[in-house]
Design a protein around this motif. Structure first.
Motif, PDB file in Angstrom:
ATOM      1  N   CYS A 174       1.057  -1.177   0.207  1.00  0.00           N
ATOM      2  CA  CYS A 174       0.040   0.155  -0.122  1.00  0.00           C
ATOM      3  C   CYS A 174       0.558   0.752  -0.240  1.00  0.00           C
ATOM      4  CB  CYS A 174      -0.720   0.145   1.493  1.00  0.00           C
ATOM      5  SG  CYS A 174      -2.252  -0.872   0.904  1.00  0.00           S
ATOM      6  N   ILE A 175       0.284   2.638  -0.551  1.00  0.00           N
ATOM      7  CA  ILE A 175       0.712   4.196  -0.079  1.00  0.00           C
ATOM      8  C   ILE A 175       0.429   3.958   1.028  1.00  0.00           C
ATOM      9  CG2 ILE A 175       1.160   5.847  -1.185  1.00  0.00           C
ATOM     10  CD1 ILE A 175       0.092   3.247  -3.750  1.00  0.00           C
ATOM     11  N   ARG A 176       1.403   4.120   1.867  1.00  0.00           N
ATOM     12  CA  ARG A 176       1.473   5.238   3.551  1.00  0.00           C
ATOM     13  C   ARG A 176       1.137   7.077   3.163  1.00  0.00           C
ATOM     14  NH1 ARG A 176       4.889   1.245   7.370  1.00  0.00           N
ATOM     15  NH2 ARG A 176       4.167  -0.733   6.900  1.00  0.00           N
ATOM     16  N   MET A 177       1.097   7.512   3.640  1.00  0.00           N
ATOM     17  CA  MET A 177       0.377   8.937   3.832  1.00  0.00           C
ATOM     18  C   MET A 177       1.098   8.745   5.375  1.00  0.00           C
ATOM     19  SD  MET A 177      -1.613   9.907   0.098  1.00  0.00           S
ATOM     20  CE  MET A 177      -0.810   9.777  -1.199  1.00  0.00           C
ATOM     21  N   PRO A 178       1.187  10.448   5.385  1.00  0.00           N
ATOM     22  CA  PRO A 178       1.283  11.616   7.029  1.00  0.00           C
ATOM     23  C   PRO A 178      -0.045  11.661   6.650  1.00  0.00           C
ATOM     24  CG  PRO A 178       3.159  12.105   5.627  1.00  0.00           C
ATOM     25  CD  PRO A 178       2.135  11.419   4.498  1.00  0.00           C
ATOM     26  N   TYR A 179      -0.486  10.761   8.767  1.00  0.00           N
ATOM     27  CA  TYR A 179      -1.657  11.548   8.880  1.00  0.00           C
ATOM     28  C   TYR A 179      -2.683  12.315   8.542  1.00  0.00           C
ATOM     29  CZ  TYR A 179      -5.905  10.400  12.011  1.00  0.00           C
ATOM     30  OH  TYR A 179      -7.962  10.115  11.774  1.00  0.00           O
ATOM     31  N   ASN A 180      -1.880  13.494   8.572  1.00  0.00           N
ATOM     32  CA  ASN A 180      -2.999  14.945   9.037  1.00  0.00           C
ATOM     33  C   ASN A 180      -3.145  15.169   7.487  1.00  0.00           C
ATOM     34  OD1 ASN A 180      -2.792  14.900  11.177  1.00  0.00           O
ATOM     35  ND2 ASN A 180      -1.013  16.066  11.662  1.00  0.00           N
ATOM     36  N   LEU A 181      -1.880  14.984   6.379  1.00  0.00           N
ATOM     37  CA  LEU A 181      -2.089  14.958   4.613  1.00  0.00           C
ATOM     38  C   LEU A 181      -3.050  14.145   4.123  1.00  0.00           C
ATOM     39  CD1 LEU A 181      -1.065  16.769   2.074  1.00  0.00           C
ATOM     40  CD2 LEU A 181       0.153  13.755   2.029  1.00  0.00           C
TER      41      LEU A 181
END
Length: 199
Positions: A174-181
Motif C-alpha cells: 500500500c501507499i502509506r501517507m502522513p495522517y494529517n495529509l
C-alpha cells in the motif's frame, strides 16, 4: 514663509496622489502559507507540504516510487507533496494508472495485523491472517488503515500510516501517507479520482 511651506507641502501631496494607481487597477495577491510537518528523524526536511485547502477543481495524484513521494494536483495546479512509504522488498506496489474505487475512513486490514490471546495480549505482531496460528480464545486484529482509498481489486490503496524512514519503502504494498495529509486528501478526492504510480 509659512504660506510658501504650506504651498510646497500641498504640491508634494498632489504629486504623491498622482503616482498612486486607481484601486481598480491594483491586483490583490493571496499568499497561501504551506503547512510544514517535519519528519521524526530530520530537522531540515519536511515530511509533507500542503497548501490545497480551499483550492477548487478536480484532483489527481502521482506516486513516484523512486522518490517515495506523492504529488497532489487540483485543477492542474500542484497543491502539495508528501513522502510516502510504498511496498518494501517482496511486497511491490504496482505501477500504472488507477482510480480510487472505494473510500473507508476507519478501515482495518483483513490480511496484516497482530494476533492477540484470550486476554487481549499481543502474542504476535506483524502477523499475516491465514499464515500465523491463532491460540485458543485468541483472535487476529487487522492493522489500522485510516482514510483508506482503494486502488486495486487485490487490496492496494492509499491510507494513513507510519513512514519510518522518509524516502525508503516500508509497506506491504500500500501507499502509506502522513495522517494529517491523507485526511486532507480523503476529503477532496472522490471515488473515481485518478492516481498514477510511476517507477
Amino acid at each position: 514663509m509659512k504660506t510658501a511651506r504650506l504651498l510646497l507641502a500641498s504640491a508634494a501631496l498632489v504629486t504623491l496622489s498622482a503616482c498612486q494607481l486607481p484601486v481598480s487597477l491594483v491586483r490583490q495577491e493571496v499568499i497561501r502559507k504551506p503547512l510544514l510537518v517535519q519528519p521524526a528523524d530530520s530537522s531540515n526536511s519536511p515530511l509533507y507540504v500542503w497548501h490545497g485547502a480551499g483550492q477548487p477543481g478536480p484532483v489527481r495524484v502521482t506516486i513516484d516510487l523512486s522518490q517515495q513521494r506523492a504529488y497532489i494536483f487540483r485543477n492542474q495546479e500542484n497543491v502539495g507533496w508528501s513522502y510516502v512509504a510504498t511496498g518494501r522488498s517482496g511486497y511491490s506496489t504496482p505501477t500504472g494508472t488507477f482510480r480510487i474505487s472505494e473510500k473507508i475512513a476507519n478501515k482495518r486490514s483483513n490480511k496484516y495485523g497482530t494476533i492477540v490471546d484470550a486476554n487481549g495480549n499481543t502474542v504476535r505482531s506483524n502477523a499475516t491472517a491465514g499464515v500465523h496460528r491463532i491460540p485458543a480464545g485468541g483472535r487476529f486484529v487487522g492493522a489500522k488503515m485510516p482514510y483508506w482509498m482503494r486502488l486495486t481489486s487485490n487490496g492496494v490503496g492509499m491510507h494513513a500510516g507510519n513512514i519510518p524512514h522518509p524516502g525508503s519503502p516500508a509497506s506491504h504494498g500500500c501507499i502509506r501517507m502522513p495522517y494529517n495529509l491523507v485526511s486532507q486528501l480523503y476529503t477532496i478526492a472522490p471515488v473515481g479520482t485518478p492516481v498514477s504510480i510511476v517507477p
